[in-house]
Enzyme design. Structure first.
Site, PDB file in Angstrom:
ATOM      1  N   CYS A  55       5.084   1.961   6.793  1.00 49.81           N
ATOM      2  CA  CYS A  55       3.642   2.130   7.000  1.00 49.81           C
ATOM      3  C   CYS A  55       3.218   1.951   8.451  1.00 49.81           C
ATOM      4  CB  CYS A  55       2.872   1.203   6.071  1.00 49.81           C
ATOM      5  SG  CYS A  55       3.211   1.598   4.326  1.00 49.81           S
ATOM      6  N   ASP A  63      -1.368  -3.309   6.265  1.00 53.02           N
ATOM      7  CA  ASP A  63      -0.779  -3.803   5.013  1.00 53.02           C
ATOM      8  C   ASP A  63      -0.228  -5.235   5.049  1.00 53.02           C
ATOM      9  OD1 ASP A  63      -1.355  -1.173   4.488  1.00 53.02           O
ATOM     10  OD2 ASP A  63       0.706  -0.562   4.109  1.00 53.02           O
ATOM     11  N   LYS A  89      -5.109   3.121   0.966  1.00 56.39           N
ATOM     12  CA  LYS A  89      -4.196   4.261   0.950  1.00 56.39           C
ATOM     13  C   LYS A  89      -3.233   4.151  -0.224  1.00 56.39           C
ATOM     14  CE  LYS A  89      -1.204   1.999   4.310  1.00 56.39           C
ATOM     15  NZ  LYS A  89      -0.031   1.942   3.477  1.00 56.39           N
TER      16      LYS A  89
END
Length: 179
Positions: A127, A8, A86
């Site tokens: 994450c 991310d 995701k």
């Protein structure tokens, strides 16, 4: 196969983004400097729809097809072999890269004969943490590159607590210079 997972590293998690981790963009040059040390490079992206229960907890971020959801401008994405999306549904949070909806990450890594997963990215306390814990649980030797992760730090020590949690779970904490 030695694999780098970039979690991310998106505009919304860097300075100026709606959910910026302090110094989030500082992971970019570190990641760019180590990509040649890996056999395989994969990345995850938060890829939220405009409406999701996830936004009950967090401000709207990384909305599909927006600037905020794009990888950070300076991240070298040319060597990324696969991107895992995701948090794509209206009911899922999608913290872990292993929760990707476009490609089954477990199957992908198995087909690639991955044995070592090195984790970098944003956010250490969400994450990155979820992805690293899932990696250990899946049986991979899991390294967390401490100078290539940044935390949101809702509480000031969340990032440090997450690193300790990963270490306690079996992750190996390492710096980029020691890869």
């Amino acid at each position: 196969m030695k694999t780098l997972l970039i979690v991310d590293v998106q505009n919304d998690f860097c300075t100026g983004g709606v959910l910026a981790a302090k110094g989030g963009e500082e992971v970019v040059p570190v990641i760019n400097s180590i990509v040649d040390k890996f056999d395989l490079i994969i990345a995850s992206k938060d890829w939220h729809p405009k409406q999701t229960k996830h936004f009950n907890k967090w401000p709207p971020h990384c909305v599909q097809h927006t600037y905020g959801a794009a990888f950070h401008t300076n991240l070298n994405i040319d060597k990324i072999d696969q991107i895992f999306f995701k948090g794509t549904g209206t009911l899922d949070d999608g913290y872990s890269a292993f929760e990707a909806t476009n490609v089954n990450m477990y199957e992908y890594l198995s087909k690639q004969e991955v044995s070592q997963l090195y984790v970098s990215g944003i956010a250490t306390d969400y994450c990155v943490l979820s992805s690293a814990l899932d990696s250990v649980q899946a049986g991979y030797t899991t390294y967390v590159i401490t100078d290539a992760v940044r935390a949101v730090n809702v509480n000031p020590d969340d990032g440090d607590k997450a690193l300790q949690q990963m270490k306690d779970a079996g992750c190996i904490l390492i710096t980029s210079e020691n890869i």
